[in-house]
Design an enzyme around this catalytic site. Sequence first.
Site, PDB file in Angstrom:
ATOM      1  N   GLY A 114      12.308 -31.605  30.777  1.00 22.45           N
ATOM      2  CA  GLY A 114      13.709 -32.040  30.701  1.00 22.45           C
ATOM      3  C   GLY A 114      14.457 -31.403  29.537  1.00 22.45           C
ATOM      4  N   PHE A 116      -9.113 -24.082  31.737  1.00 25.59           N
ATOM      5  CA  PHE A 116      -7.678 -24.396  31.696  1.00 25.59           C
ATOM      6  C   PHE A 116      -7.449 -25.835  31.241  1.00 25.59           C
ATOM      7  CE2 PHE A 116      -8.795 -24.986  36.277  1.00 25.59           C
ATOM      8  CZ  PHE A 116      -8.474 -26.327  36.442  1.00 25.59           C
ATOM      9  N   GLU A 152      10.021 -27.274  38.844  1.00 25.06           N
ATOM     10  CA  GLU A 152      10.122 -26.392  37.679  1.00 25.06           C
ATOM     11  C   GLU A 152       8.830 -25.575  37.547  1.00 25.06           C
ATOM     12  OE1 GLU A 152      12.729 -25.585  35.699  1.00 25.06           O
ATOM     13  OE2 GLU A 152      11.180 -24.117  35.220  1.00 25.06           O
ATOM     14  N   CYS A 187      -0.761 -30.305  33.700  1.00 24.18           N
ATOM     15  CA  CYS A 187      -0.437 -30.219  35.133  1.00 24.18           C
ATOM     16  C   CYS A 187      -1.502 -29.661  36.067  1.00 24.18           C
ATOM     17  CB  CYS A 187       0.857 -29.428  35.287  1.00 24.18           C
ATOM     18  SG  CYS A 187       2.245 -30.292  34.542  1.00 24.18           S
ATOM     19  N   PHE A 188      -2.239 -28.627  35.655  1.00 24.84           N
ATOM     20  CA  PHE A 188      -3.137 -27.992  36.633  1.00 24.84           C
ATOM     21  C   PHE A 188      -4.076 -29.004  37.282  1.00 24.84           C
ATOM     22  CE2 PHE A 188      -3.122 -23.256  35.149  1.00 24.84           C
ATOM     23  CZ  PHE A 188      -1.861 -23.117  35.690  1.00 24.84           C
ATOM     24  N   ALA A 238      13.229 -36.702  28.654  1.00 25.30           N
ATOM     25  CA  ALA A 238      13.497 -35.673  27.628  1.00 25.30           C
ATOM     26  C   ALA A 238      12.175 -35.072  27.147  1.00 25.30           C
ATOM     27  CB  ALA A 238      14.259 -36.297  26.463  1.00 25.30           C
ATOM     28  N   LEU A 262       8.290 -23.396  34.775  1.00 28.14           N
ATOM     29  CA  LEU A 262       8.096 -22.867  33.415  1.00 28.14           C
ATOM     30  C   LEU A 262       6.671 -23.137  32.940  1.00 28.14           C
ATOM     31  CD1 LEU A 262       7.950 -25.257  31.026  1.00 28.14           C
ATOM     32  CD2 LEU A 262      10.345 -25.454  31.563  1.00 28.14           C
ATOM     33  N   TYR A 312       8.779 -32.075  27.927  1.00 30.53           N
ATOM     34  CA  TYR A 312       8.549 -30.632  27.862  1.00 30.53           C
ATOM     35  C   TYR A 312       9.346 -29.877  28.926  1.00 30.53           C
ATOM     36  CZ  TYR A 312       4.877 -31.087  24.400  1.00 30.53           C
ATOM     37  OH  TYR A 312       4.194 -31.324  23.234  1.00 30.53           O
TER      38      TYR A 312
HETATM   39  P1  NAD Z   1       6.682 -35.557  29.368  1.00 33.31           P
HETATM   40  O1  NAD Z   1       5.710 -36.673  29.353  1.00 33.31           O
HETATM   41  O2  NAD Z   1       6.726 -34.586  28.242  1.00 33.31           O
HETATM   42  O3  NAD Z   1       8.168 -36.156  29.483  1.00 33.31           O
HETATM   43  C1  NAD Z   1       8.536 -37.160  30.384  1.00 33.31           C
HETATM   44  C2  NAD Z   1       9.574 -38.057  29.696  1.00 33.31           C
HETATM   45  O4  NAD Z   1      10.103 -38.979  30.665  1.00 33.31           O
HETATM   46  C3  NAD Z   1       9.012 -38.923  28.557  1.00 33.31           C
HETATM   47  O5  NAD Z   1       9.706 -38.640  27.356  1.00 33.31           O
HETATM   48  C4  NAD Z   1       9.230 -40.364  29.029  1.00 33.31           C
HETATM   49  O6  NAD Z   1       9.551 -41.257  27.981  1.00 33.31           O
HETATM   50  C5  NAD Z   1      10.416 -40.197  29.968  1.00 33.31           C
HETATM   51  N1  NAD Z   1      10.567 -41.294  30.939  1.00 33.31           N
HETATM   52  C6  NAD Z   1       9.607 -41.868  31.719  1.00 33.31           C
HETATM   53  N2  NAD Z   1      10.154 -42.823  32.492  1.00 33.31           N
HETATM   54  C7  NAD Z   1      11.480 -42.875  32.203  1.00 33.31           C
HETATM   55  C8  NAD Z   1      12.575 -43.654  32.677  1.00 33.31           C
HETATM   56  N3  NAD Z   1      12.418 -44.563  33.646  1.00 33.31           N
HETATM   57  N4  NAD Z   1      13.798 -43.441  32.154  1.00 33.31           N
HETATM   58  C9  NAD Z   1      13.984 -42.513  31.173  1.00 33.31           C
HETATM   59  N5  NAD Z   1      12.998 -41.741  30.686  1.00 33.31           N
HETATM   60  C10 NAD Z   1      11.747 -41.905  31.200  1.00 33.31           C
HETATM   61  O7  NAD Z   1       6.456 -34.806  30.742  1.00 33.31           O
HETATM   62  P2  NAD Z   1       6.755 -33.255  31.063  1.00 33.31           P
HETATM   63  O8  NAD Z   1       5.651 -32.409  30.559  1.00 33.31           O
HETATM   64  O9  NAD Z   1       8.165 -32.954  30.691  1.00 33.31           O
HETATM   65  O10 NAD Z   1       6.619 -33.272  32.664  1.00 33.31           O
HETATM   66  C11 NAD Z   1       7.583 -33.897  33.459  1.00 33.31           C
HETATM   67  C12 NAD Z   1       7.346 -33.500  34.914  1.00 33.31           C
HETATM   68  O11 NAD Z   1       7.513 -32.085  35.057  1.00 33.31           O
HETATM   69  C13 NAD Z   1       5.937 -33.793  35.429  1.00 33.31           C
HETATM   70  O12 NAD Z   1       6.038 -34.173  36.782  1.00 33.31           O
HETATM   71  C14 NAD Z   1       5.223 -32.468  35.327  1.00 33.31           C
HETATM   72  O13 NAD Z   1       4.204 -32.336  36.299  1.00 33.31           O
HETATM   73  C15 NAD Z   1       6.343 -31.486  35.629  1.00 33.31           C
HETATM   74  N6  NAD Z   1       6.179 -30.149  35.025  1.00 33.31           N
HETATM   75  C16 NAD Z   1       5.738 -30.033  33.731  1.00 33.31           C
HETATM   76  C17 NAD Z   1       5.639 -28.771  33.154  1.00 33.31           C
HETATM   77  C18 NAD Z   1       5.143 -28.587  31.741  1.00 33.31           C
HETATM   78  O14 NAD Z   1       4.947 -27.448  31.335  1.00 33.31           O
HETATM   79  N7  NAD Z   1       4.936 -29.641  30.960  1.00 33.31           N
HETATM   80  C19 NAD Z   1       6.042 -27.648  33.869  1.00 33.31           C
HETATM   81  C20 NAD Z   1       6.518 -27.807  35.176  1.00 33.31           C
HETATM   82  C21 NAD Z   1       6.590 -29.077  35.735  1.00 33.31           C
HETATM   83  C1  UGA Z   2       1.394 -23.969  34.264  1.00 36.54           C
HETATM   84  C2  UGA Z   2       2.023 -22.914  35.176  1.00 36.54           C
HETATM   85  O1  UGA Z   2       1.740 -21.616  34.654  1.00 36.54           O
HETATM   86  C3  UGA Z   2       3.525 -23.119  35.286  1.00 36.54           C
HETATM   87  O2  UGA Z   2       4.071 -22.201  36.230  1.00 36.54           O
HETATM   88  C4  UGA Z   2       3.809 -24.556  35.751  1.00 36.54           C
HETATM   89  O3  UGA Z   2       5.192 -24.781  35.806  1.00 36.54           O
HETATM   90  C5  UGA Z   2       3.161 -25.530  34.770  1.00 36.54           C
HETATM   91  O4  UGA Z   2       1.728 -25.268  34.715  1.00 36.54           O
HETATM   92  C6  UGA Z   2       3.295 -26.956  35.205  1.00 36.54           C
HETATM   93  O5  UGA Z   2       3.541 -27.251  36.354  1.00 36.54           O
HETATM   94  O6  UGA Z   2       3.095 -27.755  34.302  1.00 36.54           O
HETATM   95  P1  UGA Z   2       1.178 -24.310  31.630  1.00 36.54           P
HETATM   96  O7  UGA Z   2       0.122 -25.296  32.014  1.00 36.54           O
HETATM   97  O8  UGA Z   2       2.240 -24.730  30.693  1.00 36.54           O
HETATM   98  O9  UGA Z   2       1.916 -23.768  32.944  1.00 36.54           O
HETATM   99  O10 UGA Z   2       0.489 -23.004  30.982  1.00 36.54           O
HETATM  100  P2  UGA Z   2      -0.353 -21.793  31.609  1.00 36.54           P
HETATM  101  O11 UGA Z   2       0.083 -20.558  30.961  1.00 36.54           O
HETATM  102  O12 UGA Z   2      -0.353 -21.806  33.087  1.00 36.54           O
HETATM  103  O13 UGA Z   2      -1.815 -22.111  31.081  1.00 36.54           O
HETATM  104  C7  UGA Z   2      -2.579 -23.195  31.601  1.00 36.54           C
HETATM  105  C8  UGA Z   2      -3.994 -23.113  31.073  1.00 36.54           C
HETATM  106  O14 UGA Z   2      -4.667 -21.982  31.613  1.00 36.54           O
HETATM  107  C9  UGA Z   2      -4.075 -22.944  29.542  1.00 36.54           C
HETATM  108  O15 UGA Z   2      -5.123 -23.718  29.042  1.00 36.54           O
HETATM  109  C10 UGA Z   2      -4.344 -21.457  29.354  1.00 36.54           C
HETATM  110  O16 UGA Z   2      -5.022 -21.155  28.168  1.00 36.54           O
HETATM  111  C11 UGA Z   2      -5.228 -21.186  30.574  1.00 36.54           C
HETATM  112  N1  UGA Z   2      -5.211 -19.755  30.987  1.00 36.54           N
HETATM  113  C12 UGA Z   2      -4.076 -19.181  31.430  1.00 36.54           C
HETATM  114  C13 UGA Z   2      -6.398 -19.026  30.923  1.00 36.54           C
HETATM  115  O17 UGA Z   2      -7.464 -19.544  30.532  1.00 36.54           O
HETATM  116  N2  UGA Z   2      -6.374 -17.710  31.320  1.00 36.54           N
HETATM  117  C14 UGA Z   2      -5.253 -17.100  31.788  1.00 36.54           C
HETATM  118  O18 UGA Z   2      -5.328 -15.891  32.126  1.00 36.54           O
HETATM  119  C15 UGA Z   2      -4.077 -17.857  31.826  1.00 36.54           C
END
Ligand code: NAD
Ligand code: UGA
Length: 475
Positions: free
Chosen positions: A17, A276, A169, A280-281, A13, A171, A15
């Site tokens: 989920g 950045f 994902e 994730c990056f 649950a 987003l 960022y």
């Molecule tokens: P997060 O740490 O915010 O959330 C993960 C959640 O999973 C936590 O709340 C944790 O308690 C729970 N969890 C872990 N193990 C578990 C289990 N066995 N059963 C039930 N719950 C469990 O992570 P996030 O930012 O949501 O990222 C999740 C995945 O999505 C990562 O692989 C990340 O790379 C990817 N992703 C993240 C973003 C983003 O913007 N944050 C965007 C795209 C993809």
């Molecule tokens: C990034 C990707 O944009 C998403 O598509 C991807 O799903 C996500 O990672 C992921 O897999 O977690 P996010 O990290 O949430 O998303 O945010 P971004 O908007 O990509 O920004 C990342 C970093 O780059 C931030 O620190 C932002 O300030 C910086 N950034 C972004 C810059 O310095 N310049 C830009 O022009 C854009």
Amino acid sequence: MSSSIKNICCIGAGYVGGPTMAMMAYKCPDLIFNVVDINELRIAEWNNEDLSKLPIFEPGLQKIIAKTRNKNLFFTTQIKEMIESADIIFISVNTPTKQKGLGAGKSSDLKWVEASARQVARFAKGHTIVVEKSTLPVRTAEVIQSILNSSGSNTNKERNSFSVLSNPEFLAEGTAIKDLENPDRVLIGGEDETAMILLSQIYKAWVPESKILFTNIWSSELAKLTSNAFLAQRISSINSISAICEVTGADIREVSRAIGKDTRIGSKFLDSGPGFGGSCFKKDILNLVYLAEYFGLLHVANFWEQVIKINDWHQQRIAKIVVEKLFGTITHKKIIILGFAFKANTNDTRESAAIKICKDLIEEGAELIIHDPKVSPVQIEKELQIKPISENKNDDIFSFKNKEGNWRFSNNLNIFDNAHAVLILTEWEEYKYIDWFNAAQKMQRPAWVFDSRSIVNSELIKKSGINLWRLGDGS
Ligand code: NAD
Ligand code: UGA
């Protein structure tokens, strides 16, 4: 396999989920979405009646939660029950960089993914579609499939079967709701065509068919890592050019505008900033580097590693510039830090450039006052691993000496008294409207504003008598 789906479970649950399931629940009112997590506090926060207390801040999220929660969207710790009743299970758990053991510092730690797969194997009933929503190394689907096939209890195994799909994902935080509502594409990778079509039916409720891409499972996993690597590479590229601007008299904003007009390059992701951050990056590029090294592609590994090296160098560069401009010493100088989140419109601080920059400034002896509209002081303390000065309402906010720690938090912007400098690290909208004439009256002279996000009005700052340093401004 049943030809329709009714119950969806999401493990994790966070960022991803939370907002993803909320959007699906909003667009598919006839389906039931259960989001489960082992973190009881997080689930309690998702269930908080006060929507301003959801565990993540994301524009537009509260509205969607208000429309779906406890109607067809549920947040719960009842993992077993929700897995049992699910037709589709999304695995959306954290996959951070491994801290120890084989591949430490580069490969993803898959222990949470593995634990999720084992829970699914144990409790799922009938045929279940298991979807990788987390970002995973290429070929993880194979690992998940083998855990699912071998780990169930014997009685369960007889009745169970699984199809594993990849549905990464894309987003971005801060714009998650917009991105989910109007995605550039939805990627579904897999081998089981029936399962892929069933999953796509959820998205078809609001995403045009032309944006739903079917690929093989390995392409889907690799496309997610590549997408993040390309985006991060653009930021390192523009930040490296910002340093050239500063020494040559060019202006990075003008350079970005000029190159962005080339339709082959495009104008997005060309804003230079403090480097950045985000969860994730860095981890996804490290993952790509690990993959390339594993297959002996060392030139490829080195190429992508440079993107991270430039980012690290760039963050250090900013702290050094602050010290240089303040006559080479910042000991006991009050510096106001505006913004701690890794970007605007999120409360997420993971890998934020502010962490390294603040630590470097504290190390140099500065006394920081940190403001962020959405990040809590507890979170800042966790990231800095340095205690703030002790809270005492009667204290003069600026008298740090002989107190524990070298920073303190402020939840308002009445903080300019006696400050030597202001460093803007996150592009929060409210920082655009600071009254610099008023601030200039209160600050020490010479006063400095260091704008790493190019958000302040440079003319107004200069008129107010404050010195301005803007990233990439050599003019
Ligand atoms: P997060 O740490 O915010 O959330 C993960 C959640 O999973 C936590 O709340 C944790 O308690 C729970 N969890 C872990 N193990 C578990 C289990 N066995 N059963 C039930 N719950 C469990 O992570 P996030 O930012 O949501 O990222 C999740 C995945 O999505 C990562 O692989 C990340 O790379 C990817 N992703 C993240 C973003 C983003 O913007 N944050 C965007 C795209 C993809
Ligand atoms: C990034 C990707 O944009 C998403 O598509 C991807 O799903 C996500 O990672 C992921 O897999 O977690 P996010 O990290 O949430 O998303 O945010 P971004 O908007 O990509 O920004 C990342 C970093 O780059 C931030 O620190 C932002 O300030 C910086 N950034 C972004 C810059 O310095 N310049 C830009 O022009 C854009």
